[in-house]
Design a protein around this motif. Structure first.
Motif, PDB file in Angstrom:
ATOM      1  N   ARG A  31       0.682  -1.347   0.047  1.00 45.65           N
ATOM      2  CA  ARG A  31      -0.083   0.072  -0.072  1.00 45.65           C
ATOM      3  C   ARG A  31       0.837   1.284  -0.064  1.00 45.65           C
ATOM      4  O   ARG A  31       0.600   2.118  -0.859  1.00 45.65           O
ATOM      5  CB  ARG A  31      -0.756  -0.160   1.170  1.00 45.65           C
ATOM      6  N   SER A  32       1.723   1.311   0.922  1.00 49.45           N
ATOM      7  CA  SER A  32       2.656   2.506   0.911  1.00 49.45           C
ATOM      8  C   SER A  32       3.883   2.544  -0.297  1.00 49.45           C
ATOM      9  O   SER A  32       4.231   3.759  -0.542  1.00 49.45           O
ATOM     10  CB  SER A  32       3.244   2.863   2.360  1.00 49.45           C
ATOM     11  N   ALA A  33       3.967   1.381  -0.871  1.00 51.13           N
ATOM     12  CA  ALA A  33       4.748   1.436  -2.025  1.00 51.13           C
ATOM     13  C   ALA A  33       4.284   2.156  -3.144  1.00 51.13           C
ATOM     14  O   ALA A  33       5.068   2.558  -4.166  1.00 51.13           O
ATOM     15  CB  ALA A  33       4.839   0.180  -2.421  1.00 51.13           C
ATOM     16  N   VAL A  34       2.815   2.324  -3.192  1.00 50.61           N
ATOM     17  CA  VAL A  34       2.308   2.854  -4.185  1.00 50.61           C
ATOM     18  C   VAL A  34       2.859   4.750  -4.370  1.00 50.61           C
ATOM     19  O   VAL A  34       2.854   5.101  -5.503  1.00 50.61           O
ATOM     20  CB  VAL A  34       0.680   3.336  -3.791  1.00 50.61           C
ATOM     21  N   GLU A  35       2.981   5.269  -3.333  1.00 51.75           N
ATOM     22  CA  GLU A  35       3.472   6.572  -3.147  1.00 51.75           C
ATOM     23  C   GLU A  35       4.788   6.633  -3.885  1.00 51.75           C
ATOM     24  O   GLU A  35       5.273   7.658  -4.494  1.00 51.75           O
ATOM     25  CB  GLU A  35       3.564   6.984  -1.938  1.00 51.75           C
ATOM     26  N   GLN A  36       5.724   5.654  -3.521  1.00 47.57           N
ATOM     27  CA  GLN A  36       7.234   5.560  -4.006  1.00 47.57           C
ATOM     28  C   GLN A  36       7.061   5.549  -5.677  1.00 47.57           C
ATOM     29  O   GLN A  36       7.656   6.349  -6.242  1.00 47.57           O
ATOM     30  CB  GLN A  36       8.163   4.745  -3.551  1.00 47.57           C
ATOM     31  N   ARG A  37       6.096   4.717  -5.937  1.00 44.30           N
ATOM     32  CA  ARG A  37       5.917   4.410  -7.470  1.00 44.30           C
ATOM     33  C   ARG A  37       5.488   5.853  -8.026  1.00 44.30           C
ATOM     34  O   ARG A  37       5.732   6.178  -9.391  1.00 44.30           O
ATOM     35  CB  ARG A  37       5.123   3.093  -7.746  1.00 44.30           C
ATOM     36  N   GLN A  38       4.571   6.194  -7.541  1.00 47.37           N
ATOM     37  CA  GLN A  38       4.079   7.520  -8.087  1.00 47.37           C
ATOM     38  C   GLN A  38       5.040   8.459  -8.258  1.00 47.37           C
ATOM     39  O   GLN A  38       5.194   9.201  -9.234  1.00 47.37           O
ATOM     40  CB  GLN A  38       2.832   8.188  -7.200  1.00 47.37           C
ATOM     41  N   GLU A  59       1.543   0.260 -12.436  1.00 41.34           N
ATOM     42  CA  GLU A  59       1.849  -0.525 -11.358  1.00 41.34           C
ATOM     43  C   GLU A  59       1.063   0.032 -10.139  1.00 41.34           C
ATOM     44  O   GLU A  59       0.648  -0.854  -9.252  1.00 41.34           O
ATOM     45  CB  GLU A  59       3.445  -0.677 -10.870  1.00 41.34           C
ATOM     46  N   THR A  60       1.008   1.134 -10.011  1.00 37.86           N
ATOM     47  CA  THR A  60       0.160   1.837  -8.909  1.00 37.86           C
ATOM     48  C   THR A  60      -1.128   1.427  -8.969  1.00 37.86           C
ATOM     49  O   THR A  60      -1.719   1.055  -7.865  1.00 37.86           O
ATOM     50  CB  THR A  60       0.570   3.107  -8.728  1.00 37.86           C
ATOM     51  N   LEU A  61      -1.728   1.513 -10.096  1.00 38.76           N
ATOM     52  CA  LEU A  61      -3.196   1.123 -10.157  1.00 38.76           C
ATOM     53  C   LEU A  61      -3.490  -0.002 -10.147  1.00 38.76           C
ATOM     54  O   LEU A  61      -4.479  -0.587  -9.683  1.00 38.76           O
ATOM     55  CB  LEU A  61      -3.468   1.669 -11.628  1.00 38.76           C
ATOM     56  N   ILE A  62      -2.630  -0.993 -10.341  1.00 40.33           N
ATOM     57  CA  ILE A  62      -2.892  -2.453 -10.210  1.00 40.33           C
ATOM     58  C   ILE A  62      -2.795  -2.854  -8.783  1.00 40.33           C
ATOM     59  O   ILE A  62      -3.698  -3.346  -8.414  1.00 40.33           O
ATOM     60  CB  ILE A  62      -1.753  -3.341 -10.975  1.00 40.33           C
ATOM     61  N   THR A  63      -1.830  -2.138  -8.110  1.00 38.59           N
ATOM     62  CA  THR A  63      -1.703  -2.350  -6.552  1.00 38.59           C
ATOM     63  C   THR A  63      -2.839  -1.670  -5.795  1.00 38.59           C
ATOM     64  O   THR A  63      -3.551  -2.483  -5.029  1.00 38.59           O
ATOM     65  CB  THR A  63      -0.584  -1.764  -5.977  1.00 38.59           C
ATOM     66  N   LEU A  64      -3.588  -0.472  -6.391  1.00 40.84           N
ATOM     67  CA  LEU A  64      -4.600  -0.078  -5.674  1.00 40.84           C
ATOM     68  C   LEU A  64      -5.972  -0.703  -6.096  1.00 40.84           C
ATOM     69  O   LEU A  64      -6.684  -0.465  -5.295  1.00 40.84           O
ATOM     70  CB  LEU A  64      -4.599   1.327  -6.025  1.00 40.84           C
ATOM     71  N   GLN A  65      -5.846  -1.547  -6.804  1.00 42.24           N
ATOM     72  CA  GLN A  65      -7.083  -2.571  -6.817  1.00 42.24           C
ATOM     73  C   GLN A  65      -7.486  -3.453  -5.744  1.00 42.24           C
ATOM     74  O   GLN A  65      -8.564  -3.938  -5.519  1.00 42.24           O
ATOM     75  CB  GLN A  65      -7.015  -3.374  -8.185  1.00 42.24           C
ATOM     76  N   ARG A  66      -6.556  -3.260  -4.904  1.00 37.31           N
ATOM     77  CA  ARG A  66      -6.611  -4.257  -3.608  1.00 37.31           C
ATOM     78  C   ARG A  66      -6.874  -3.425  -2.395  1.00 37.31           C
ATOM     79  O   ARG A  66      -6.862  -3.941  -1.328  1.00 37.31           O
ATOM     80  CB  ARG A  66      -5.436  -5.169  -3.430  1.00 37.31           C
ATOM     81  N   PHE A  67      -6.804  -2.230  -2.663  1.00 27.94           N
ATOM     82  CA  PHE A  67      -7.143  -1.241  -1.524  1.00 27.94           C
ATOM     83  C   PHE A  67      -8.107  -0.182  -1.817  1.00 27.94           C
ATOM     84  O   PHE A  67      -8.115   0.211  -2.618  1.00 27.94           O
ATOM     85  CB  PHE A  67      -5.697  -0.469  -1.047  1.00 27.94           C
ATOM     86  N   ASP A  68      -8.501   0.247  -0.755  1.00 33.23           N
ATOM     87  CA  ASP A  68      -9.466   1.474  -0.677  1.00 33.23           C
ATOM     88  C   ASP A  68      -8.796   2.848  -0.553  1.00 33.23           C
ATOM     89  O   ASP A  68      -8.631   3.150   0.580  1.00 33.23           O
ATOM     90  CB  ASP A  68     -10.683   1.264   0.170  1.00 33.23           C
ATOM     91  N   ASP A  69      -8.423   3.371  -1.559  1.00 32.57           N
ATOM     92  CA  ASP A  69      -7.412   4.433  -1.440  1.00 32.57           C
ATOM     93  C   ASP A  69      -7.756   5.255  -2.678  1.00 32.57           C
ATOM     94  O   ASP A  69      -7.041   5.532  -3.636  1.00 32.57           O
ATOM     95  CB  ASP A  69      -5.966   3.918  -1.296  1.00 32.57           C
ATOM     96  N   PRO A  70      -9.067   6.180  -2.473  1.00 31.89           N
ATOM     97  CA  PRO A  70      -9.362   7.213  -3.462  1.00 31.89           C
ATOM     98  C   PRO A  70      -8.400   8.053  -3.977  1.00 31.89           C
ATOM     99  O   PRO A  70      -8.240   8.645  -4.914  1.00 31.89           O
ATOM    100  CB  PRO A  70     -10.893   7.535  -3.164  1.00 31.89           C
TER     101      PRO A  70
END
Length: 100
Positions: A31-38, A59-70
């Protein structure tokens, strides 16, 4: 990483964000890896590397499919839309911006 990024020191920022990404993934924190990838996607876009920018942001959008993070979903979509605009693909950017 963010400080170097805002200073335009993209090589240093990339190295720091890559290190942060490895640490987060190493501890299983997708989940927090999303911010690094962004951040890495934005840096790539600013450097004109649209292929790398697209890969990181997708990659971030694929990961975010598993989390509620609008918020991060919207940020990733907006950044990906900028990649599309940089490639002259307004028709692909428009729905991403609308959804974000």
């Amino acid at each position: 990483g963010l400080t170097a990024q805002f200073q335009g020191r993209f090589d240093r920022a990339t190295a720091l964000h890559e290190e942060g990404l490895a640490l987060r993934l190493g501890r299983g924190d997708e989940r927090s890896a999303v911010e690094q990838r962004q951040a890495l996607g934005l840096i790539a876009l600013l450097q004109g590397d649209r292929v790398r920018a697209r890969a990181r942001l997708e990659e971030t959008l694929i990961t975010l499919q598993r989390f509620d993070d609008p918020w991060n979903r919207a940020m990733s979509q907006a950044l990906l839309a900028h990649v599309e605009l940089a490639e002259g693909k307004v028709d692909r950017a428009q729905p991403l911006l609308a959804e974000s």
